[in-house]
Every structure is written in C-alpha cells, then in structure tokens.
Scaffold this motif. Structure first.
Motif, short mmCIF file in Angstrom:
data_model
loop_
_atom_site.label_atom_id
_atom_site.label_comp_id
_atom_site.label_asym_id
_atom_site.label_seq_id
_atom_site.Cartn_x
_atom_site.Cartn_y
_atom_site.Cartn_z
N VAL A 120 -30.78 26.46 -0.15
CA VAL A 120 -31.12 25.79 -1.50
C VAL A 120 -32.01 26.64 -1.76
O VAL A 120 -32.55 27.61 -1.47
N ILE A 121 -31.09 26.67 -2.97
CA ILE A 121 -32.11 28.16 -4.14
C ILE A 121 -32.08 27.75 -5.43
O ILE A 121 -31.56 27.02 -5.88
N ALA A 122 -33.27 28.78 -5.86
CA ALA A 122 -33.35 28.83 -6.98
C ALA A 122 -31.97 29.20 -8.30
O ALA A 122 -31.95 30.54 -7.62
N ALA A 123 -32.18 28.38 -9.24
CA ALA A 123 -31.52 28.82 -10.40
C ALA A 123 -31.36 28.40 -11.02
O ALA A 123 -32.10 27.09 -11.73
N ALA A 124 -30.52 28.90 -12.50
CA ALA A 124 -30.49 28.50 -13.34
C ALA A 124 -29.32 28.42 -14.31
O ALA A 124 -28.30 29.80 -13.88
N PRO A 125 -28.93 27.56 -15.27
CA PRO A 125 -27.97 27.37 -16.09
C PRO A 125 -27.47 28.84 -16.83
O PRO A 125 -28.71 29.18 -18.06
N VAL A 126 -26.71 29.59 -16.79
CA VAL A 126 -26.77 30.60 -17.71
C VAL A 126 -26.81 30.12 -18.92
O VAL A 126 -26.64 29.01 -19.37
N SER A 127 -27.66 31.40 -20.40
CA SER A 127 -27.61 30.35 -21.46
C SER A 127 -27.21 31.10 -21.93
O SER A 127 -26.06 30.45 -23.35
N ASP A 128 -26.23 32.08 -21.68
CA ASP A 128 -25.15 33.31 -22.53
C ASP A 128 -23.46 33.05 -21.43
O ASP A 128 -23.22 32.16 -20.26
N THR A 129 -22.91 33.09 -23.48
CA THR A 129 -21.03 32.33 -22.54
C THR A 129 -20.77 33.89 -21.60
O THR A 129 -20.98 35.15 -22.20
N ILE A 130 -20.14 33.84 -20.66
CA ILE A 130 -19.79 34.65 -19.59
C ILE A 130 -18.17 35.01 -20.16
O ILE A 130 -17.76 34.47 -19.49
N LYS A 131 -18.13 36.37 -19.76
CA LYS A 131 -16.68 37.04 -20.30
C LYS A 131 -16.03 38.08 -18.92
O LYS A 131 -17.54 38.56 -19.07
N GLN A 132 -14.83 37.39 -18.66
CA GLN A 132 -14.39 38.14 -17.76
C GLN A 132 -14.01 40.12 -18.76
O GLN A 132 -13.44 39.80 -19.69
N ASP A 145 -15.85 28.97 -17.95
CA ASP A 145 -16.34 28.24 -18.48
C ASP A 145 -17.88 27.51 -18.27
O ASP A 145 -18.82 27.97 -17.24
N ARG A 146 -19.10 28.52 -19.33
CA ARG A 146 -20.18 28.06 -18.84
C ARG A 146 -21.05 26.55 -18.61
O ARG A 146 -21.91 27.16 -18.09
N THR A 147 -20.00 25.65 -18.75
CA THR A 147 -21.10 24.62 -18.07
C THR A 147 -21.38 24.49 -16.90
O THR A 147 -22.24 23.68 -16.36
N CYS A 148 -20.27 25.71 -16.10
CA CYS A 148 -21.05 24.93 -14.68
C CYS A 148 -21.36 26.19 -13.73
O CYS A 148 -21.06 26.37 -12.96
N LEU A 149 -22.18 27.19 -14.67
CA LEU A 149 -22.51 28.52 -14.62
C LEU A 149 -23.65 28.13 -14.26
O LEU A 149 -25.04 27.80 -15.33
N ILE A 195 -31.90 24.95 -7.07
CA ILE A 195 -32.53 23.60 -7.15
C ILE A 195 -33.01 24.29 -9.55
O ILE A 195 -32.75 25.15 -9.00
N LEU A 196 -33.46 23.44 -10.15
CA LEU A 196 -33.85 24.57 -11.32
C LEU A 196 -34.81 25.35 -11.33
O LEU A 196 -36.47 24.75 -11.02
N ALA A 197 -35.13 26.44 -11.43
CA ALA A 197 -35.69 27.10 -11.18
C ALA A 197 -36.86 27.49 -13.19
O ALA A 197 -35.74 26.49 -14.18
N PRO A 198 -38.01 27.73 -13.46
CA PRO A 198 -38.59 27.77 -13.99
C PRO A 198 -38.33 28.75 -15.12
O PRO A 198 -37.85 30.09 -14.05
#
Ligand code: CTP
Ligand code: MG
Length: 227
Positions: A120-132, A145-149, A195-198
């Motif tokens: 189980v890892i602390a993580a947070a949804p990205v707020s910037d759009t990510i491009k390659q 697709d940012r919704t699943c990053l 899990i969602l990190a603060p």
C-alpha cells in the motif's frame, strides 16, 4: 510487529548543500529526525533502520540502526532490509519527506491489513496534465489521461515476503532503474494499492521545497526532545 526502513543515503545534489540532504536542518533539526519521530509514534513499529551514506552512518539517531546505503535508492532499501530484524510488515520511508504525519503510516498499515494486498503506497492524483515529449525535448508526442494518474510518494508499506522477493530477485540494473519499490513488487506480479496522501507530504528536492517545508513545520507543535 512492523519494521521501518528510512532511506537517507542520497547525496542531495539538487538541494546543493555540503552534507547529505537527510542531515540538512529543517524546522530546527536534521530532516531525517522528523520521519524518525513520526515512526516512533506508530505503536506497531518495533525497529527503525536508517540507510545513510557510508561516511555518515554514525549520524543515525539514537535507538535506530544505521547502515550504509547503496548508490541507487532501492539498493539502500535492500541494505536496510537486510539489516532489519524479523518485523513484518515493512514500512519504507524517504527521509526527504519530513512532513509525513504519523496518521499516514497508520492508515497505510491499516489498508494493508484490510485489503490483503502486497503493498500500500501513499500517493496523490496529479493536478497538472502530463504530456510525453520526444527525445528532442521539444516535440509533444502524447497526452496522457489525467483522470487515472497518481503521483507516488512514501510511506510505502509491504508484506515482507513480497518486498524481499522483489528486492532480492531483481537484477542490479532493475534496482538501479527503480525510483519506487512498489514498482518492483508490481513487476513480480504483486497487488499494489494507493491511499490518498495529504497535500503537506511534499518531497524536499530543491531549495524552494525546503522553504515550503520550513513554513509548514513552523506550524507544528514543538517536539519534546527530552524524551
Ligand atoms: N536515497 C537513498 N540512497 C540512494 C539515493 C537516494 O537512500 N542511493 C534516498 C534519499 O536519501 C531520499 C530518497 O531516497 O531520502 C529519495 O531520493 P532523492 O529525493 O532523489 O534524494 P537524493 O538522491 O539525496 O537527492 P538528489 O537526487 O538531488 O541527489
Ligand atoms: Mg536522487
């Protein structure tokens, strides 16, 4: 009972001090000590092992075990795990995240227990759009697709058997390429959950991060260092 590994063996080149990043002062004390305190408050933690640069092992805080880290992060995790007693699960924490609250460690351990996952890892949804961007470092080749990053952080908690087989069976090249141990568990077919990190759980990489951490730590209750 759990064992905690703190990886603190990086040199902190991007921060640019004349000492390892984990020993740079933030909030009035070496960065590493904030994670040690947060982990000491987790009741199931029976042992804390700290991987440090080989010339700074003596800087391991009292009541922790200091070991020399490796030249890549996952090699430092492996060195710390080898030095640890028989605790299970295993918590991995970056010394570069001094603001990780005790509750986040507890939530990660609870989710590991509840879910039956391997990690189980602390993580947070990205707020910037990510491009390659291509090898020319100019041309956009793809937009994700940012919704699943989610951006991955520490703490990360593991069933010991899953982490041991991931770290001990990986090649040196794979270990050198890994910026996150959970990826090694994924590669081995293990189940990893987030899990969602603060928002405060920032990683100190640059001087700007250090300034932000100073501001946030100034709001914390003073720690009783006479204990
Ligand atoms: N780390 C480690 N052993 C390494 C490299 C990194 O224990 N060989 C640890 C760092 O001490 C840090 C965490 O892994 O707590 C995340 O690494 P990073 O933020 O990259 O820290 P540094 O490698 O120290 O910084 P830089 O890359 O700027 O040199
Ligand atoms: Mg690094």
């Amino acid at each position: 009972m759990a064992v905690a590994l703190i990886v603190a063996a990086g040199r902190g080149e991007r921060l640019g001090f004349d000492r390892p990043k984990a020993l740079v002062t933030v909030g009035g004390r070496p960065m590493l000590e904030w994670s040690v305190d947060a982990l000491r408050a987790v009741t199931s933690v029976q042992e804390i092992v700290v991987a440090l640069p080989s010339d700074a092992v003596a800087a391991a805080p009292a009541d922790t075990t200091g070991v020399a880290g490796g030249w890549a992060r996952s090699q430092s995790v492996r060195a710390a795990l080898r030095a640890a007693g028989d605790g299970d699960p295993v918590i991995v924490q970056d010394a570069a995240r001094p603001l990780a609250p005790t509750q986040l460690f507890c939530d990660a351990l609870d989710e590991l227990e509840r879910s039956g996952a391997d990690a189980v890892i602390a993580a947070a949804p990205v707020s910037d759009t990510i491009k390659q961007v291509g090898d020319d470092r100019r041309t956009v080749t793809h937009t994700l697709d940012r919704t699943c990053l989610w951006a991955v952080q520490t703490p990360q908690v593991f069933r010991r058997a899953a982490l041991e087989s991931a770290l001990y069976e990986a090649s040196e090249a794979t270990l050198a390429a890994a910026t996150d141990d959970a990826w090694l568990v994924e590669q081995a077919g293990g189940e990893v959950r987030v899990i969602l990190a603060p928002a405060e759980n920032l990683k100190i990489t640059t001087r700007l991060d250090l300034k932000l951490a100073e501001l946030l730590l100034a709001e914390r209750e003073p720690v009783d260092r006479t204990r």
